[in-house]
Scaffold this motif. Structure first.
Motif, short mmCIF file in Angstrom:
data_model
loop_
_atom_site.label_atom_id
_atom_site.label_comp_id
_atom_site.label_asym_id
_atom_site.label_seq_id
_atom_site.Cartn_x
_atom_site.Cartn_y
_atom_site.Cartn_z
N ASP A 71 0.71 -1.10 0.24
CA ASP A 71 0.13 0.07 0.01
C ASP A 71 1.10 1.39 -0.09
O ASP A 71 0.27 2.16 -0.58
N THR A 106 2.41 1.66 -3.48
CA THR A 106 1.36 2.18 -4.12
C THR A 106 0.99 3.44 -4.04
O THR A 106 0.84 4.36 -5.02
N GLN A 107 1.17 3.96 -2.86
CA GLN A 107 0.67 5.36 -2.40
C GLN A 107 1.98 6.38 -3.16
O GLN A 107 1.60 7.42 -3.62
N ARG A 118 1.40 6.51 -6.75
CA ARG A 118 0.25 7.39 -6.94
C ARG A 118 0.70 8.86 -6.67
O ARG A 118 0.21 9.83 -7.57
N TYR A 125 -4.28 3.39 -10.38
CA TYR A 125 -5.08 4.32 -9.48
C TYR A 125 -4.97 5.71 -10.19
O TYR A 125 -6.08 6.31 -10.26
N SER A 161 -7.87 5.46 -12.52
CA SER A 161 -9.07 5.84 -11.84
C SER A 161 -9.32 7.42 -11.57
O SER A 161 -10.32 7.72 -11.51
N ASP A 162 -8.21 7.78 -10.98
CA ASP A 162 -8.30 9.23 -10.42
C ASP A 162 -8.72 10.17 -11.78
O ASP A 162 -9.33 11.19 -11.63
#
Length: 740
Positions: free
Chosen positions: A313, A316-317, A320, A485, A488-489
């Motif tokens: 996570d 991924t952050q 992102r 992501y 998606s954003d």
């Protein structure tokens, strides 16, 4: 050849459906009893229980538990399971014929399972607590996933003594890859190798998901069957899904033999309640790992699962956040685009590709395909977009497009990878990113095409685990979680920008309509007033000469005058409706005596009531005052009472009342008309409701406007009705305070 393939398919289906949950036997390094807690009797026992627990042959399933365990241990067990959570009893110490046992307990399918494992010397357990604490600290301090994996395999191997410990991660396609390994120097390395999905069938994976740990001390064991074979209470096989001792598939035991492994232990790794991978331990000789040590390894697996989720996570952050600047740029471009929001993406085509490191992209606007970079043809993209529109989910990603969309095999060199978003139907807009095929090789532990083989009509596991290299086609570099992501954003930004434009267009349309209504109302009101005045003058002239022809002319002028008056009324209603819908309907509220309001309404409406012999009454509590706009409140009251008179048959009644209720005054208008049908009642405050009621003389806006006026005052207008009895309209208005 076809028959051979069909035989293999049938056998693979049988393997996938093998009853591994109900083997009817256990591994013989322990003993199993199943208990019915209602009467504390033993239902089934493993065939080795008598010898292992030193019990006489006269003791049989169906006998009370006390005959199996003795008085003291039976009472201890009953007290323990009633007063504590079973997990906290892990394990329950027991003893038979001088031999210590670990009692492992769980409940399943209406039974209490008691599994008994002999306890070896405790010497190997000395110092376990501090070592486990140190291991957990190392896991929690790991800064990267690779460090995390390396610490886990080395610590578990040091704790247990297995020849090889490796972490096996499941891939999207179902197969797995060894991503960490600790092994003795004389063993072949498996690190980096892939294992086919058929090595671990789906139902076996589900059992791994349900149970954190699975152990086979000696794959060459002879199973100990259950006695009796079926449950006495149901006549069904015993479901052993959560049993530690559950016997395993003979095919799996043969698989271990072919791999050169005599004993094994698997610890599940879960992420979001999904089986992410396994810590797989193997040994060339039989190895019994005590329960206490297994529990320590299970704890390591659970902490590793949490740390994997945390570090993935975090990774991924970071990915992102790295896209944040590019996303802002594209979002601004969409908002500032003079045309469709997606044109803003086309005007920033390089940023669009850079966002997800793609080789090409397609932007679809109202069905038109716009290509950027290396892409399939326009026709191919259109077919692909149509296929995407019929798939669930708003964002789609794959690194092997041809495997899920066979038509894509024709252009896999330019588009083996696809990352895309579409908008909900019926909108056809969307954005697709493509990655070119990356030709290369994948190293397998053995040929995946020979993962299973048939010998004498029996399915056998593969014998070879030697390195086997496979040339790969139709596969692109995988999309990262951060890139998914980012898409998606971007989709969310596109939806927001598109919605913002729609709202703006609708506001402009409403403003234009309001201006048109105001202009039309103003420009028509003056000539209509002149027409009404001229009609009055003509009637006076005609009335002075009363002949048959002038009577017909007088009737025509009267019709013209009524039509002009109705048109004036309609213009006023349209103007009011426009203001209500635009939220610009204002009132000039003041202190108003309800009695005066009723007196004015009575003076206006009594002649209309008398013409139909309707009994019209007004009644208000004494000294009742409201805070309202006199003109608008009179408009509401006259509309409601006028409608009541209109729809009430001759000789009926209409009662108007006003009463204080807290901070409000409640007005009611009750008639004895025919009532409103139940299917029509929910629609009475909609615009143009008169069409539903067959009321050609009204504008159909009166009740709609009345409700808007009442709401602007801070009240509410409601209706109730019963066919054949009448209707009641009720509205509230704020009561005037003493200071008003």
């Amino acid at each position: 050849m076809l028959n051979d393939m069909q035989t293999m398919d049938d056998l693979l289906d049988n393997c996938a459906n093998e009853p591994i949950r109900i083997p009817g036997a256990i591994q013989p390094h322990g003993a199993l009893l199943t208990l019915l807690e209602t009467d504390w009797t033993v239902q089934q026992a493993s065939a080795n229980a008598w010898q292992m627990l030193n019990i006489g042959s006269d003791v049989q399933p169906g006998d009370p538990l006390v005959r199996w365990l003795g008085e003291a241990q039976t009472e201890a067990l009953r007290d323990a399971v009633q007063d504590a959570d079973l997990h906290s009893l892990d394990p329950l110490p027991m003893q038979f014929a001088g031999q210590a046992f670990d009692g492992l307990l769980h409940r399943h399918d209406g039974l209490l399972f008691l599994e008994l494992e002999p306890v070896a010397t405790q010497a190997s357990m000395q110092g376990l607590g501090p070592r486990l604490t140190r291991t957990l600290r190392r896991l929690q301090s790991a800064k990267s996933l690779d460090d995390l994996y390396a610490i886990s395999v080395s610590e578990i191997r040091a704790l247990t003594g297995y020849d090889r410990v490796m972490i096996y991660r499941f891939e999207e396609e179902g197969h797995g890859q060894v991503i960490a390994e600790s092994a003795t120097a004389d063993l072949d390395a498996y690190l980096g190798l892939f294992f086919p999905a058929t090595d671990i069938p789906q139902q076996a994976r589900e059992l791994y998901r349900l149970n954190w740990l699975r152990i086979i001390p000696d794959a060459a064991y002879v199973p100990a069957p259950l006695v009796p074979a079926l449950r006495p209470d149901t006549g069904e096989p015993l479901d052993m899904s959560h049993s530690v001792l559950r016997s395993v598939s003979p095919i799996h035991c043969q698989y271990m033999h072919n791999m050169g492994v005599r004993s094994s232990m698997s610890i599940s790794l879960l992420k979001d309640e999904r089986l992410w991978g396994l810590i797989s331990c193997g040994n060339r000789e039989p190895l019994q790992v005590p329960h206490t040590l297994r529990s320590a390894c299970q704890t390591i697996g659970q902490v590793l699962s949490m740390q994997i989720s945390l570090l993935e996570d975090q990774q991924t952050q970071r990915q992102r956040l790295a896209k944040h600047h590019m996303l802002d740029r594209l979002s601004r471009a969409m908002n500032e685009s003079a045309d469709d929001v997606y044109n803003g993406l086309l005007e920033n085509s390089q940023a669009l590709l850079t966002l997800v490191d793609a080789h090409g992209a397609a932007v679809i606007i109202d069905g038109q395909v716009h290509l950027v970079g290396q892409c399939p043809s326009t026709e191919q993209v259109s077919a692909l977009q149509q296929w995407l529109q019929n798939r669930p989910g708003s964002v789609f990603e794959t690194s092997s497009l041809g495997a899920v969309f066979p038509d894509a095999q024709a252009y896999q060199r330019v588009a083996s990878g696809l990352l895309a978003f579409s908008l909900p139907k019926p909108v056809a807009n969307g954005v697709l990113w493509f990655r070119a095929e990356v030709r290369g090789s994948v190293e397998w532990s053995g040929n995946p095409q020979q993962a299973k083989r048939v010998v004498n009509d029996r399915l056998q596991p593969r014998e070879s685990f030697a390195l086997w290299e496979q040339q790969v086609e139709g596969k692109a570099r995988a999309w990262s979680a951060g890139e998914v992501y980012a898409v998606s954003d971007l989709r969310r930004s596109a939806l927001e920008a598109d919605l913002s434009r729609q709202v703006l267009r609708e506001k402009e349309a409403v403003r234009a309509r309001d201006e048109l209504v105001a202009v039309v109302s103003h420009d028509l009101r003056s000539p209509l007033t002149v027409i009404v005045m001229q009609c009055g003058m003509m009637q006076r002239v005609i009335n002075a000469d009363a002949t048959a022809s002038t009577k017909r002319l007088n009737s025509a002028v009267d019709i013209l005058q009524r039509a002009s008056s109705r048109m004036t009324s309609l213009l006023e209603d349209l103007l009011d409706t426009s203001k209500i819908e635009a939220g610009r309907y204002f009132i000039d509220a003041e202190r108003l005596e309800v009695s005066q309001l009723f007196e004015d309404a009575w003076s206006l409406l009594t002649p209309l009531a008398l013409s139909k012999f309707i009994d019209l009454t007004f009644h208000a509590e004494p000294d009742l005052t409201i805070f309202a706009d006199p003109e608008r409140m009179f408009q509401v009251l006259s509309n409601l009472v006028g409608n009541a008179i209109k729809f009430t048959p001759k000789a009926g009644s209409v009662k108007v009342t006003a009463a204080g209720e807290g901070d409000h005054v409640v007005f009611t208008v009750v008639d004895t008309g025919e009532g409103i049908r139940s299917d029509q009642l929910p629609h009475v405050f909609e615009r143009y409701w008169r069409r539903r009621e067959g009321n050609p003389s009204g504008t159909g806006l009166g009740l709609y406007i009345s409700q808007g006026i009442v709401r602007v005052h801070g009240g509410e207008l409601t209706a109730s009705s019963e066919e054949g009895v009448g209707s009641e309209f009720r509205f509230t208005v704020p009561r005037a305070s003493m200071a008003s």
